[in-house]
Design an enzyme around this catalytic site. Structure first.
Site, PDB file in Angstrom:
ATOM      1  N   ALA A 209       1.048  -1.378   0.157  1.00 56.41           N
ATOM      2  CA  ALA A 209      -0.199   0.106   0.009  1.00 56.41           C
ATOM      3  C   ALA A 209       0.802   1.565   0.119  1.00 56.41           C
ATOM      4  CB  ALA A 209      -0.896   0.230   1.219  1.00 56.41           C
TER       5      ALA A 209
ATOM      6  N   VAL B 168       4.420  -0.822   3.393  1.00 56.58           N
ATOM      7  CA  VAL B 168       4.367   0.396   3.231  1.00 56.58           C
ATOM      8  C   VAL B 168       5.674   0.659   1.876  1.00 56.58           C
ATOM      9  CG1 VAL B 168       4.770   2.393   3.765  1.00 56.58           C
ATOM     10  CG2 VAL B 168       4.167   0.716   5.385  1.00 56.58           C
ATOM     11  N   LYS B 169       4.254   1.454   1.056  1.00 57.22           N
ATOM     12  CA  LYS B 169       5.784   1.344  -0.943  1.00 57.22           C
ATOM     13  C   LYS B 169       6.011   2.946  -0.369  1.00 57.22           C
ATOM     14  CE  LYS B 169       4.749   0.462  -5.176  1.00 57.22           C
ATOM     15  NZ  LYS B 169       3.961  -0.161  -6.171  1.00 57.22           N
ATOM     16  N   LEU B 170       7.104   3.176  -0.816  1.00 55.06           N
ATOM     17  CA  LEU B 170       7.211   4.398  -0.718  1.00 55.06           C
ATOM     18  C   LEU B 170       7.605   4.780  -1.683  1.00 55.06           C
ATOM     19  CD1 LEU B 170       8.823   3.907   2.451  1.00 55.06           C
ATOM     20  CD2 LEU B 170       7.305   5.660   2.323  1.00 55.06           C
TER      21      LEU B 170
END
Ligand code: E4P
Length: 218
Positions: A56, A82-84
């Site tokens: 996400a 967690v996508k960054l």
């Protein structure tokens, strides 16, 4: 190689889950926007369907906000990654979140140098975009090979997720290059099943079986 579905569409995810070969999901802000629900709600629904890592992505671009958004996303479900984006603040946020035990996927990677930074920041996953490099006349798969070599040289644990895959050839070449994960749209997973000789062979087997046994009533 793990197969991830690159979609936030629940029907596609249900169909993929039903085949039993989907290991996880990647989403991005564009894919979430297509489904018309707030990210937290859509991601929670995805987690109910797929039993595996679900990426996400944050939409903040400034360090403090990226970190707080990442912490919030990570609380939705234990499978959240967690996508960054691979920008300076994204790498810094990756280091902070990874230090807190939150798994991260550093996305929008287009060079091996960027992938090296993500690994050094403790990324759980790096996402090099193969198809988008092909789109500008480069050979995207060379990037997967280069990252695989660098990570292996230094024993980095970051998983290589071959992203932006558009064809079955992309999937096979990613596996050959040593990607740990390939993420692809539903239609590409569907195409992995197909070969005309499989269909032709099955048709003949069933015909031969029917001829031998059905006419004699067995
Ligand atoms: C994956 O994480 C990416 O969001 C995705 O693979 C991008 O694919 P595209 O280039 O087809 O949009």
């Amino acid at each position: 190689m793990k197969i991830f579905l690159d979609t936030a569409n629940l029907d596609e995810l249900r169909r993929g889950a039903d085949w039993g070969i989907v290991d996880g999901v990647t989403t991005n802000p564009s894919l979430i926007a297509k489904e018309g629900r707030p990210i937290e709600e859509q991601i929670a629904r995805i987690c109910d369907i797929i039993d595996g890592d679900i990426s996400a992505e944050v939409v903040a671009t400034e360090y403090e906000h990226m970190v707080s958004e990442g912490r919030k996303l990570a609380k939705i479900h234990k499978h959240i990654v967690v996508k960054l984006p691979l920008i300076r603040d994204g790498i810094k946020a990756c280091k902070t979140l990874s230090g807190e035990g939150i798994r991260t996927n550093v996305t929008l990677c287009f060079t091996a140098a960027q992938a090296l930074l993500a690994a050094k920041a403790g990324a759980y996953i790096i996402s090099p975009f193969v198809g988008r490099l092909d789109d500008i006349g480069l050979t995207g798969m060379d990037l997967i090979r280069s990252i695989a070599k660098i990570y292996s040289n230094y024993g980095f644990k970051t998983q290589i997720l071959s992203a932006s895959l558009r064809s079955t050839l992309h999937v096979v070449e990613s596996a050959e290059a040593g990607a740990h994960i390939g993420t692809m749209p539903f239609k590409v997973v569907d195409m992995l099943f197909n070969h005309p000789l499989t269909d032709k062979g099955l048709e003949q087997f069933l015909k031969d079986h029917a001829k031998a046994f059905q006419s004699s009533g067995q």
